[in-house]
Design a protein around this motif. Structure first.
Motif, PDB file in Angstrom:
ATOM      1  N   SER C 448       0.852  -1.208   0.000  1.00  0.00           N
ATOM      2  CA  SER C 448       0.000   0.000   0.000  1.00  0.00           C
ATOM      3  C   SER C 448       0.880   1.247   0.000  1.00  0.00           C
ATOM      4  CB  SER C 448      -0.915  -0.021   1.234  1.00  0.00           C
ATOM      5  OG  SER C 448      -0.110  -0.111   2.395  1.00  0.00           O
ATOM      6  N   GLU C 449       1.904   1.190   0.847  1.00  0.00           N
ATOM      7  CA  GLU C 449       2.830   2.327   0.933  1.00  0.00           C
ATOM      8  C   GLU C 449       3.516   2.552  -0.415  1.00  0.00           C
ATOM      9  OE1 GLU C 449       6.352   3.554   4.025  1.00  0.00           O
ATOM     10  OE2 GLU C 449       5.093   1.820   4.490  1.00  0.00           O
ATOM     11  N   LEU C 450       3.945   1.411  -1.042  1.00  0.00           N
ATOM     12  CA  LEU C 450       4.648   1.479  -2.322  1.00  0.00           C
ATOM     13  C   LEU C 450       3.761   2.146  -3.376  1.00  0.00           C
ATOM     14  CD1 LEU C 450       7.126   0.649  -4.074  1.00  0.00           C
ATOM     15  CD2 LEU C 450       5.901  -1.456  -4.598  1.00  0.00           C
ATOM     16  N   ALA C 451       2.485   1.753  -3.402  1.00  0.00           N
ATOM     17  CA  ALA C 451       1.571   2.314  -4.411  1.00  0.00           C
ATOM     18  C   ALA C 451       1.512   3.835  -4.289  1.00  0.00           C
ATOM     19  CB  ALA C 451       0.173   1.701  -4.235  1.00  0.00           C
ATOM     20  N   GLY C 452       1.509   4.336  -3.033  1.00  0.00           N
ATOM     21  CA  GLY C 452       1.469   5.765  -2.831  1.00  0.00           C
ATOM     22  C   GLY C 452       2.699   6.460  -3.368  1.00  0.00           C
ATOM     23  N   VAL C 453       3.878   5.865  -3.072  1.00  0.00           N
ATOM     24  CA  VAL C 453       5.127   6.463  -3.557  1.00  0.00           C
ATOM     25  C   VAL C 453       5.134   6.491  -5.076  1.00  0.00           C
ATOM     26  CG1 VAL C 453       7.643   6.280  -3.610  1.00  0.00           C
ATOM     27  CG2 VAL C 453       6.403   5.756  -1.506  1.00  0.00           C
ATOM     28  N   VAL C 454       4.746   5.358  -5.693  1.00  0.00           N
ATOM     29  CA  VAL C 454       4.755   5.268  -7.153  1.00  0.00           C
ATOM     30  C   VAL C 454       3.808   6.315  -7.749  1.00  0.00           C
ATOM     31  CG1 VAL C 454       4.183   3.812  -9.153  1.00  0.00           C
ATOM     32  CG2 VAL C 454       5.406   2.840  -7.196  1.00  0.00           C
ATOM     33  N   ALA C 455       2.643   6.410  -7.188  1.00  0.00           N
ATOM     34  CA  ALA C 455       1.670   7.377  -7.698  1.00  0.00           C
ATOM     35  C   ALA C 455       2.235   8.784  -7.617  1.00  0.00           C
ATOM     36  CB  ALA C 455       0.357   7.265  -6.904  1.00  0.00           C
ATOM     37  N   GLY C 456       2.905   9.107  -6.481  1.00  0.00           N
ATOM     38  CA  GLY C 456       3.493  10.428  -6.312  1.00  0.00           C
ATOM     39  C   GLY C 456       4.513  10.717  -7.390  1.00  0.00           C
ATOM     40  N   VAL C 457       5.391   9.726  -7.656  1.00  0.00           N
ATOM     41  CA  VAL C 457       6.433   9.920  -8.663  1.00  0.00           C
ATOM     42  C   VAL C 457       5.803  10.119 -10.043  1.00  0.00           C
ATOM     43  CG1 VAL C 457       8.303   8.744  -9.906  1.00  0.00           C
ATOM     44  CG2 VAL C 457       8.244   8.682  -7.417  1.00  0.00           C
ATOM     45  N   VAL C 458       4.804   9.298 -10.358  1.00  0.00           N
ATOM     46  CA  VAL C 458       4.146   9.383 -11.665  1.00  0.00           C
ATOM     47  C   VAL C 458       3.511  10.771 -11.841  1.00  0.00           C
ATOM     48  CG1 VAL C 458       2.149   8.534 -12.977  1.00  0.00           C
ATOM     49  CG2 VAL C 458       3.783   6.909 -11.956  1.00  0.00           C
ATOM     50  N   GLN C 477      12.715   2.444 -16.667  1.00  0.00           N
ATOM     51  CA  GLN C 477      13.832   2.398 -15.724  1.00  0.00           C
ATOM     52  C   GLN C 477      13.972   3.723 -14.972  1.00  0.00           C
ATOM     53  OE1 GLN C 477      15.399  -0.068 -14.535  1.00  0.00           O
ATOM     54  NE2 GLN C 477      14.327  -1.444 -15.937  1.00  0.00           N
ATOM     55  N   PHE C 478      13.641   4.806 -15.681  1.00  0.00           N
ATOM     56  CA  PHE C 478      13.691   6.119 -15.036  1.00  0.00           C
ATOM     57  C   PHE C 478      12.751   6.163 -13.833  1.00  0.00           C
ATOM     58  CE2 PHE C 478      11.401  10.203 -14.758  1.00  0.00           C
ATOM     59  CZ  PHE C 478      12.434  11.052 -14.395  1.00  0.00           C
ATOM     60  N   PHE C 479      11.545   5.617 -14.048  1.00  0.00           N
ATOM     61  CA  PHE C 479      10.578   5.633 -12.945  1.00  0.00           C
ATOM     62  C   PHE C 479      11.006   4.713 -11.802  1.00  0.00           C
ATOM     63  CE2 PHE C 479       7.857   7.394 -16.300  1.00  0.00           C
ATOM     64  CZ  PHE C 479       7.364   8.511 -15.632  1.00  0.00           C
ATOM     65  N   VAL C 480      11.548   3.535 -12.165  1.00  0.00           N
ATOM     66  CA  VAL C 480      12.020   2.629 -11.110  1.00  0.00           C
ATOM     67  C   VAL C 480      13.087   3.321 -10.279  1.00  0.00           C
ATOM     68  CG1 VAL C 480      13.191   0.438 -10.633  1.00  0.00           C
ATOM     69  CG2 VAL C 480      11.464   0.558 -12.434  1.00  0.00           C
TER      70      VAL C 480
END
Lengths: 397, 535, 512
Positions: C448-458, C477-480
């Motif tokens: 759940s935490e990861l999804a939030g971080v990913v969404a923020g970056v996107v 790879q840039f996003f990773v």
């Protein structure tokens, strides 16, 4: 010596010095003194033999210088006086190819009894006989032919001779002493008996079919100009033999080249060739398991070339005098060693060691070595704690 | 050549190659002066006993022998180098130890002459070859170490045929050794210097090496005792190789007993020699008085018939001596013997050709400079080796070379097996065999140098033992028609040295006292004259 | 001499620039046999008590025997024979009674001017070496012999040809060697390289040598010939020397193959000769031929006696010898399980890992960890990469702690990045993986935490995101990387990727 081929029919077949009708059966056993210089030669010296055969109407005289070279080189030499030769032409009248062939065979067998390897050298008809022997005795190591007579004359030519014979002539004019060098002469008969000549031709007819039987190497020396046998004789022979053959042209000599300008060339070529085939004949030229050889022991000869090669292997330089000296001395020792060929060694293990000892080893424990200064003090040249030597592979031998 | 020069003042006319010796001289005058002026003690056994008991000092013994060498060796040339200083130092050290009550060993104070193919540390060891002239080995041969440890005093290095290849000591690069009994004759070879040294009274004992008879044949020609041990009985470490599967070091002495004493000192296992037998050397001295009763002795007819009639007669007389001592003597034929020379003269040169490759001018010895290493090797070897050595290198190289190995080398190896088997078969019927040592007495200097085969023939009677690896001893037995000594050979099977010495002692005891030897005059005087040890 | 004539006549074309090396030439087959000289790890030399040691001062490890002084005699080192028997066993040879011969030729680095070697009765014959690619190369023989001294050439070039003179050091003279002669079963430079690499591993595993090519402990000569495909008769071979590394071996063999093919195709004839690999010029060059080079006059060495390897002695000699690399690779593949084993064929990444792990001797560690329950493929991967990169640290790594680290990663308690960091600390300093992870604050982010971080970056990178959505796969790879940066490595790479893909798919499906 044979008939000139240039224009045989132009010659008249008459020879007033000799009676007609005296046939061989009557004179074969007449003993006449052998002409001075025509004596046979028989020299026994060790295990390597050379049989030397002279030509039709000629004598050992024509081959003597060459035969003596072989004697000097340490070979056993047989040079028979062929039947009917070296005495009087009458003695030849009754002789036939079979007589000379048998005499050559006998001389060969005598030599082969004392020697382990034999080479045969022949001039003219001597060359025919040498080929005959080599075709019959495959153990012969090599054959030297000097202006050999191998190509049978044409039928037309024989008819002329037969005609002369039928007409009562016995002897054709002489063709001996066909030599370019003015002062030289061959001791030969003053004529060429017809019936023996015709029998010689028949001998050649049979020989031609057997030339492919010869198994040993051949040295063939032929004159550019020859008034007795056709100069095509070399090609004729080369087309029919299957063995290695070395051809040497004699530029300045006629038929009896052994007494002519190229005599030195003949002698040195023949000697080299014979040294080669007799020195190497068993172990190098022939397969070791050759069933013809009683054993795999070389005859005990060694050639000058082999001695020179061995000196290179051993990093020794020999003067030419030392080379000759060593060739003779090593040859003598090796000949003596050849007696071991008598022994049956099949199934005998080689002995490299007097002791039946096995597995002598030491533990892997270090021991003190030598002091470097002491070691290098004995060195001819040292530098930086190492032995110094001239450059390696710098100069080719 | 250093040492012998010191001792030859006034006799510089020694011919370099020997052949120019004045043969017109009578035998009596051409023999060196007898041993009158030398120490009266002539056997090692007596010397050692006298030194240990303090009757005489080792130094006195050494000095007396050095004096004898200085007087006479100019006429004999037995030595390549006389090691006077080392000898006197060693003698002093022995005297010091004896004074402390020690018994240094069975050869205490006994001067010994060493053949110049035995490595002596810091003392030139040359094999009488230009290629090794002046070479000082950094180590002692095992036998040298053993004689030192037994108390012997090394008095010099003796002349020899170059690299032990020869039967007359004429192939030495430093000039021939002359037979002390008749200086127009050779002393035999290749250990001619050692045999001559013992015969001339320069040392009571010497070491030689025997590859095809090189101890026994010169011993016979000089009228002394020479022994070739069983192959592997004596270490070869430090013996400069001639033919490795034949070479053995052996004693030369004036009596069978001295030879036996020296044999016991040098025999025995050495871990530095892989071919050394791993067994304790047998006691032989203790057997010398056992006689030859019931011992079966075979006289080898092929070897006797190889000898001249006078030599053959001596062998038969020796056989009679043994018979009258109770031995069962018979003739035996070993036809295989006749092939010995042929096999030997292929095998020994083959090994020699390889053993002598190392003399290449790189690490020690002679170098003749040249622009490349190959040419330097060739120049060095061509200059450094004499004719006989070159001849054997060539012969051996040929026998091993491609195409000839089977026909020559491998065949000779098989013949060697046959010869061994023939002797082993003979020893099923006999305990020892008897034969001449040399086919003739000492021959004239120069008479065989140009005929290698004739020279090789003089090894005919000794070579079989080397091929078989068996022991054999030569014992002086009378003289030939020319008044020169004859040696009779006692051959024995492998490891049968005790029996061999035992029989040799009987032969020695029964030998006619001919007076042919220089040393025998000394020996005769020595017996029972201990009080007159020295002047 | 005819040899000289042949080579000089042919010399121009012999050196003709060949086609590109390394490229297989169609219509031709190369036939390669290798001779490998291996110095044995003994204390002393083969025939004397001098030390067998690399790098001593010149001529300080010498005695009468190894200097070939007159009168000296060889005595065989029993340890050398035992190591030779180990090599024979490792190469599946028949071990037989043997005899030493003398090989006679003159060369200044050879003190006796003959080499003591084994000729027609070698100690080991008829063996086989199995290569990692499943092929095997026959071993003709592996025999004992003595090494030569070392020669240095003094002069401008420092090489033999231009030298003014040479200096000889005999420290190496008499060092024990086993020469391993292969059958001509090798077909390419690559296979030659593989053979030597595998052979070295086997020799090291047998305990006979240290296998250091750079110190000359292992020296390779290659016999190379070529023939037209389908032809049975062998072509004329050249011997290539001076192959000091695996790399130069492969290059030299390929060069030589190409050279010979080019030569024959242009109408030339290959001369039988010895050639030298010149590393800087990347080509083989002819060595001047020695005149009497080929008559070695072998004969049995009379100073030595035959060696009879009895059963008991053999058993003692090979005692303690472990399994050879091929067998160890098999075990490792077996441990991977049936499915993975199928994927571990030659050339696969998995196979490379197996080879590396065995080569470096890490297979026991892997097998033990797997035994304790670690995931086989993950264990293999970490061993072949991170552990292999820090071999000195292996001593600090217990099987137990290694297993626990792998398990933390396998269960998702640590991300791959975190696991690598923990492992590298374990190798550097030792320690327990859980403690290290805790001290570094490593824990894997909850999804759940990861999804939030990913969404923020996107959301913060709309331009890049639209490229990704439009199909630019590279930009993922840039996003990773951005997510990893945000989470300081706590995120699991695979989970990040999965989340990114999910977001893209959903944004495609519902264009807002």
């Amino acid at each position: 010596m044979l008939f000139q081929r240039s224009c045989p029919s132009a010659r008249a077949f008459q020879c007033p010095d000799f009676r007609a009708g005296v046939l061989g059966a009557n004179i074969r056993w007449v003993v006449r003194p052998v002409l001075l210089g025509a004596e046979p030669l028989s020299h026994s010296s060790g295990d390597r033999g050379v049989l030397v055969l002279h030509g039709f109407t000629g004598s050992p005289q024509s081959m003597r210088p060459l035969a003596e070279r072989f004697v000097e080189a340490g070979f056993s030499v047989e040079m028979p006086l062929l039947p009917g030769h070296g005495t009087d032409i009458e003695d030849l009248l009754g002789m036939r190819w079979q007589d000379w062939s048998k005499a050559a065979d006998d001389a060969y067998l005598k030599l082969a009894e004392m020697c382990r390897v034999v080479a045969v050298v022949g001039l003219s008809m001597g060359g025919s006989l040498a080929c005959r022997l080599a075709a019959d005795h495959h153990e012969i190591a090599g054959v030297v032919l000097i202006n050999p007579f191998v190509e049978p004359p044409a039928e037309s030519f024989r008819e002329i001779l037969q005609g002369a014979l039928a007409g009562g002539a016995e002897v054709a004019p002489a063709v001996g002493s066909d030599i370019a060098m003015p002062a030289a002469a061959e001791l030969s008969y003053p004529g060429s008996p017809l019936a023996p000549a015709l029998s010689l031709f028949e001998g050649l007819d049979a020989l031609v079919g057997d030339l492919h039987e010869i198994t040993c190497p051949i040295l063939l020396m032929t004159s550019r100009e020859d008034h007795v046998v056709p100069t095509s004789t070399g090609e004729f022979l080369m087309e029919r033999v299957t063995v290695p053959l070395k051809r040497v042209w004699l530029e300045r000599s006629y038929h009896v080249a052994t007494l002519d300008y190229d005599r030195d060339i003949i002698e040195s070529e023949a000697l080299d060739f014979v040294l080669g085939v007799l020195g190497r004949s068993i172990s190098a030229e022939r397969p070791r398991d050759s069933s013809e050889m009683p054993a795999d022991m070389p005859a005990g000869g060694i050639t000058v070339d082999a001695v020179a090669h061995v000196a290179r292997l051993a990093r020794l330089q020999l003067t030419s005098e030392e080379l000759q000296h060593f060739t003779v001395q090593l040859g003598a020792v090796l000949q003596h060693a050849a007696e071991m060929a008598e022994l049956d060694i099949s199934g005998v293990d080689p002995m490299s060691h007097p002791l039946p000892v096995r597995n002598v080893m030491r533990p892997d424990d270090p021991r003190p070595g030598l002091d470097r200064d002491e070691v290098l003090s004995e060195a001819p040249l040292a530098e930086d704690g190492k032995f110094r030597v001239p450059r390696i592979l710098g100069v080719e031998l | 050549m250093t040492g012998s020069g010191d001792t030859s003042e006034g006799t510089s006319a020694r011919p370099a190659g020997g052949p120019e010796v004045d043969r017109a001289r009578t035998q009596a005058t051409s023999a060196i002066p007898p041993f009158y002026s030398a120490p009266r003690l002539s056997t090692a056994q007596e010397i050692s006993a006298a030194v240990i008991s303090g009757e005489i000092s080792a130094r006195q013994v050494a000095e007396a022998h050095l004096e004898r060498i200085a007087e006479v060796d100019g006429d004999v040339h037995a030595f390549n180098e006389v090691t006077a200083r080392e000898a006197l130092d060693a003698a002093d050290e022995l005297d010091r130890r004896v004074a402390l009550g020690e018994n240094p060993g069975p050869l205490t104070g006994v001067p010994i002459a060493l053949k110049d193919n035995l490595c002596t540390r810091k003392i030139a060891t040359t094999c009488s070859s230009r290629i090794l002239a002046g070479w000082r080995p950094p180590y002692d041969a095992t036998v040298v170490r053993r004689v030192r440890e037994a108390g012997a005093v090394i008095i010099g290095k003796t002349n020899m045929d170059e690299f032990a290849m020869g039967s007359s000591t004429e192939s030495s690069a430093f000039g021939a050794t002359l037979n002390p009994l008749d200086r127009s004759r050779v002393p035999g070879g290749s250990s001619g210097g050692s045999a001559a040294a013992v015969a001339a009274g320069f040392a009571p004992v010497a070491l030689g090496s025997d590859t095809g008879g090189s101890v026994r044949q010169p011993a016979a020609m000089c009228g002394v005792v020479g022994v070739k041990p069983t192959y592997g009985m004596v270490s070869r470490f430090g013996l400069i190789a001639f033919a490795s599967s034949f070479d053995q070091v052996g004693p030369i002495a004036r009596s069978v007993k001295d030879a036996a004493i020296l044999y016991e000192v040098i025999a025995g296992h050495d871990e530095a020699d892989s071919t050394s037998l791993d067994r304790i050397a047998p006691s032989v001295v203790s057997r010398l008085d056992d006689g030859s009763d019931k011992i079966r002795v075979g006289v080898v007819s092929e070897l006797v018939s190889a000898a001249s009639p006078d030599v053959a007669s001596r062998v038969h007389e020796a056989a009679e001596v043994l018979a009258s001592a109770g031995s069962m003597v018979d003739e035996i034929s070993i036809p295989m013997c006749v092939y010995s020379l042929s096999a030997y003269y292929l095998l020994a040169p083959a090994e020699a050709s390889s053993n002598l490759s190392r003399y290449d001018g790189v690490r020690y010895g002679l170098r003749v400079d040249a622009p490349s290493v190959e040419l330097m090797n060739i120049a060095t070897r061509s200059e450094g080796f004499g004719a006989e050595v070159k001849r054997r290198i060539m012969l051996g190289t040929y026998a091993l070379s491609a195409g000839y190995y089977e026909a020559y080398y491998a065949r000779a190896q098989r013949v060697r097996t046959l010869i061994l088997q023939a002797f082993e078969a003979a020893y099923e019927h006999f305990d020892v065999l008897l034969a001449p040592t040399s086919p003739t007495t000492a021959f004239a200097i120069g008479s065989k140098v140009d005929d290698p085969l004739a020279m090789y023939m003089s090894d005919a009677c000794t070579i079989p033992s080397n091929l078989a690896g068996h022991p054999a001893a030569s014992v002086p037995f009378g003289t030939g028609d020319d008044g020169l000594p004859v040696g009779v050979q006692v051959l024995a099977p492998a490891l049968a040295e005790p029996l061999m010495f035992q029989v040799a002692a009987v032969v020695e005891h029964g030998a006619p006292h001919s007076g042919a030897t220089v040393s025998s005059q000394g020996t005769e005087q020595a017996s029972g004259m201990k009080s007159q040890v020295l002047r | 001499m005819s040899v000289g004539q042949t080579s000089s006549k042919a010399s121009k074309s012999q050196d003709a620039s060949p086609r590109q090396p390394g490229v297989p030439v169609s219509g031709w087959e190369a036939v390669i046999g290798l001779e490998v000289h291996c110095e044995l790890l003994t204390e002393t030399k083969l025939f004397c008590g001098c030390r067998n040691r690399f790098g001593d001062e010149p001529n300080t490890s010498v005695c009468p025997v190894c200097l070939g002084l007159p009168g000296s005699l060889p005595v065989l080192n029993s340890r050398a024979v035992e190591l030779a028997m180990r090599i024979g066993t490792a190469l599946q040879c028949e071990i037989r009674p043997s005899v030493f011969h003398r090989k006679n030729y003159f060369y200044p680095d050879m003190p006796k001017d003959y080499q003591i070697s084994q000729y027609d009765e070698p100690i080991n014959v008829n063996g086989r070496l199995d290569l990692p690619d499943g092929t095997s190369v026959g071993i003709t023989r592996a025999h004992l012999e003595e090494d030569t001294g070392k020669t240095t050439h003094v002069g401008e070039s420092g090489r033999i040809s231009g030298a003014e003179y040479s200096l000889v050091d005999y420290n190496r003279a008499g060092v024990p060697l086993v020469e391993i002669v292969s059958e001509p079963d090798i077909r390419s430079g690559q296979q030659a390289r593989m053979y030597v690499s595998e052979l070295r591993a086997v020799l090291v595993a047998s305990g006979a040598t240290d296998g250091r090519m750079e110190e000359g402990s292992l020296r390779v000569d290659a016999n190379v010939s070529v023939r037209r495909s389908g032809v049975q008769d062998l072509g004329t071979r050249c011997e290539v020397k001076n192959l000091n590394s695996l790399r130069s071996l492969a290059k030299a063999v390929d060069f030589e193959i190409a050279r010979q093919v080019a030569l024959i195709e242009s109408g030339g004839v290959v001369a039988q000769e010895t050639r030298h690999w010149n590393e800087s010029a990347s080509k083989t060059m002819p060595l001047r031929s020695k005149e009497e080079a080929f008559d070695y006059r072998y004969f049995p060495e009379p100073d030595l006696v035959p060696i009879i390897p009895g059963d008991q002695w053999q058993a003692e000699a090979i005692a303690g010898m472990g399994p050879m690399p091929a067998r160890r690779r098999e075990r490792l593949v077996d441990a991977l399980g049936e499915e993975a084993a199928g994927a571990a064929g030659f050339g696969s990444g998995l196979h490379d890992q197996v080879v590396t792990v065995v080569e470096l001797g890490l297979d026991a560690l892997v097998l033990d960890a797997v035994q304790l329950g670690a995931d086989p493929r993950l264990t293999l991967s970490r061993a072949a990469n991170e552990v292999a990169a820090n071999l000195e640290g292996v001593a600090r790594l217990s099987v137990d702690s290694f297993e626990r680290l792998i398990s933390l990663e396998a269960k998702g308690k640590l991300s791959a990045t975190q696991a690598k960091a923990v492992l590298s600390e374990m190798l550097a300093k030792g320690g327990d993986p859980t403690d290290i992870a805790k001290a570094r604050g490593f824990e894997v982010l909850a999804s759940s935490e990861l999804a939030g971080v990913v969404a923020g970056v996107v959301n913060s990178r709309p331009k890049e995101w639209s490229r990704f959505v439009d199909g630019d796969e590279k930009i993922v790879q840039f996003f990773v990387g951005q997510v990893m940066k945000e989470t300081r490595g706590k995120a699991d790479g695979k989970a990040v990727l999965a989340e990114l893909n999910r977001l893209r798919d959903s944004s495609k499906a519902s264009p807002d």
